[in-house]
Scaffold this motif. Structure first.
Motif, PDB file in Angstrom:
ATOM      1  N   SER A  83      43.000  42.223  39.593  1.00 50.71           N
ATOM      2  CA  SER A  83      42.333  43.499  39.851  1.00 50.71           C
ATOM      3  C   SER A  83      42.045  44.333  38.616  1.00 50.71           C
ATOM      4  O   SER A  83      41.177  45.198  38.659  1.00 50.71           O
ATOM      5  CB  SER A  83      43.182  44.344  40.812  1.00 50.71           C
ATOM      6  OG  SER A  83      43.419  43.639  41.991  1.00 50.71           O
ATOM      7  N   VAL A  84      42.768  44.113  37.526  1.00 54.19           N
ATOM      8  CA  VAL A  84      42.545  44.972  36.362  1.00 54.19           C
ATOM      9  C   VAL A  84      41.929  44.175  35.199  1.00 54.19           C
ATOM     10  O   VAL A  84      40.717  44.255  34.991  1.00 54.19           O
ATOM     11  CB  VAL A  84      43.822  45.740  35.948  1.00 54.19           C
ATOM     12  CG1 VAL A  84      43.530  46.671  34.790  1.00 54.19           C
ATOM     13  CG2 VAL A  84      44.366  46.531  37.132  1.00 54.19           C
ATOM     14  N   PRO A  85      42.702  43.375  34.444  1.00 51.87           N
ATOM     15  CA  PRO A  85      42.076  42.757  33.264  1.00 51.87           C
ATOM     16  C   PRO A  85      40.963  41.772  33.607  1.00 51.87           C
ATOM     17  O   PRO A  85      39.924  41.754  32.931  1.00 51.87           O
ATOM     18  CB  PRO A  85      43.246  42.052  32.562  1.00 51.87           C
ATOM     19  CG  PRO A  85      44.314  41.919  33.565  1.00 51.87           C
ATOM     20  CD  PRO A  85      44.125  43.039  34.535  1.00 51.87           C
ATOM     21  N   THR A  86      41.141  40.972  34.662  1.00 52.28           N
ATOM     22  CA  THR A  86      40.118  39.980  34.994  1.00 52.28           C
ATOM     23  C   THR A  86      38.844  40.646  35.489  1.00 52.28           C
ATOM     24  O   THR A  86      37.742  40.264  35.093  1.00 52.28           O
ATOM     25  CB  THR A  86      40.652  38.982  36.043  1.00 52.28           C
ATOM     26  OG1 THR A  86      41.849  38.381  35.521  1.00 52.28           O
ATOM     27  CG2 THR A  86      39.647  37.899  36.342  1.00 52.28           C
ATOM     28  N   VAL A  87      38.975  41.646  36.336  1.00 50.82           N
ATOM     29  CA  VAL A  87      37.785  42.339  36.845  1.00 50.82           C
ATOM     30  C   VAL A  87      37.048  43.035  35.702  1.00 50.82           C
ATOM     31  O   VAL A  87      35.830  42.918  35.577  1.00 50.82           O
ATOM     32  CB  VAL A  87      38.156  43.344  37.960  1.00 50.82           C
ATOM     33  CG1 VAL A  87      37.028  44.328  38.215  1.00 50.82           C
ATOM     34  CG2 VAL A  87      38.488  42.602  39.245  1.00 50.82           C
ATOM     35  N   ILE A  88      37.782  43.729  34.843  1.00 54.13           N
ATOM     36  CA  ILE A  88      37.115  44.429  33.738  1.00 54.13           C
ATOM     37  C   ILE A  88      36.473  43.433  32.779  1.00 54.13           C
ATOM     38  O   ILE A  88      35.367  43.641  32.297  1.00 54.13           O
ATOM     39  CB  ILE A  88      38.097  45.375  33.027  1.00 54.13           C
ATOM     40  CG1 ILE A  88      38.430  46.540  33.962  1.00 54.13           C
ATOM     41  CG2 ILE A  88      37.525  45.884  31.711  1.00 54.13           C
ATOM     42  CD1 ILE A  88      39.496  47.479  33.464  1.00 54.13           C
ATOM     43  N   ASP A  89      37.147  42.310  32.540  1.00 58.60           N
ATOM     44  CA  ASP A  89      36.609  41.294  31.635  1.00 58.60           C
ATOM     45  C   ASP A  89      35.354  40.633  32.194  1.00 58.60           C
ATOM     46  O   ASP A  89      34.419  40.346  31.459  1.00 58.60           O
ATOM     47  CB  ASP A  89      37.687  40.229  31.379  1.00 58.60           C
ATOM     48  CG  ASP A  89      37.194  39.121  30.473  1.00 58.60           C
ATOM     49  OD1 ASP A  89      36.824  39.422  29.322  1.00 58.60           O
ATOM     50  OD2 ASP A  89      37.174  37.957  30.911  1.00 58.60           O
TER      51      ASP A  89
END
Length: 198
Positions: A83-89
Motif C-alpha cells: 500500500s505504501v512503497p509499492t503503490v508510490i513506486d
C-alpha cells in the motif's frame, strides 16, 4: 494489562519496521521494491518476535498467542509493503498528481497522453523497472535479445486473462462513460506486428 502489552509489542513492531525499511532503502541495495519491503517486514517481525518469546514481560502470552501476533504483524507488514512503497513506486496516478504539481498545478487534458508516453516512460525508466521485476520474479527470460515467457509467466498470464475477462467490472467509469474496454484491452489490437522474435 495483557492487551496493553500486545498493543505495546505491536507499536514496537511498527517502529522497527519503519526503521528497518528506512535503513534498507537508504543504505541497502533493492532489486524489487515489493519484495524488499516484504523482507523488511519479515525482519522486523523476527526482531520484535524474538523479544516477544525471550522477554519475561510477555510470559503470560501462550505460544499460540505469540504466533498469532507474529502472523498479524506479517499481514500488516505485507499491507504496508503493497500500500505504501509499492503503490508510490508503481502508480501512474501518483505520477500524474506529482507531474501536475511540478507543472504549476495544471496540465491540459489533451496533453496527458504526451506526458505519459514521452515523460513518464522515460523519467521512471518504466521498461527497465518492469523487465527487472519480471526477471527477478521468474516470469520472463531474455534469450538473444528476445524476451520470452517462462512456464511461471504463462501460468500468471492465464490467471490474469481469466480474472480480467471474468472478474473485472464490465461497467467501469472512464472519463464520463461506462465501458468494458479494460476487460479485454487487446480487443482492437493490431495483429500484424514487427517486434516478434522467433
Amino acid at each position: 494489562m495483557k492487551y496493553l502489552k500486545a498493543l505495546a509489542a505491536t507499536f514496537a513492531f511498527v517502529l522497527v519496521l519503519l526503521a528497518v525499511y528506512a535503513a534498507h532503502v537508504r543504505y541497502g541495495k533493492v532489486d524489487v521494491v515489493l519484495y524488499s519491503a516484504v523482507l523488511d517486514a519479515a525482519l522486523a517481525a523476527a526482531i520484535v518476535g524474538g523479544g516477544l518469546f525471550a522477554l519475561k514481560a510477555f510470559a503470560e502470552f501462550s505460544r499460540f498467542e505469540k504466533v498469532q501476533m507474529l502472523c498479524l504483524w506479517m499481514l500488516g507488514g505485507y499491507a504496508f509493503a503493497i500500500s505504501v512503497p509499492t503503490v508510490i513506486d508503481r502508480s501512474l496516478s501518483f505520477y500524474l498528481l506529482e507531474k501536475i504539481h511540478q507543472r504549476g498545478g495544471g496540465i491540459h487534458v489533451d496533453r496527458l497522453h504526451h506526458v505519459v508516453t514521452q515523460e513518464y516512460m522515460v523519467e521512471h525508466r518504466l521498461i527497465d523497472v518492469r523487465l527487472t521485476e519480471q526477471l527477478q520474479s521468474g516470469t520472463i527470460e531474455v534469450i538473444e535479445d528476445c524476451v520470452r515467457l517462462t512456464e511461471r509467466g504463462r501460468g500468471l498470464v492465464g490467471f490474469s486473462r481469466f480474472f480480467r475477462g471474468n472478474l473485472l467490472p464490465r461497467q467501469r467509469l472512464l472519463l464520463g462513460e461506462y465501458s468494458d474496454d479494460l476487460t479485454d484491452p487487446f480487443r482492437n489490437s493490431v495483429a500484424d506486428v514487427s517486434y516478434r522474435c522467433g
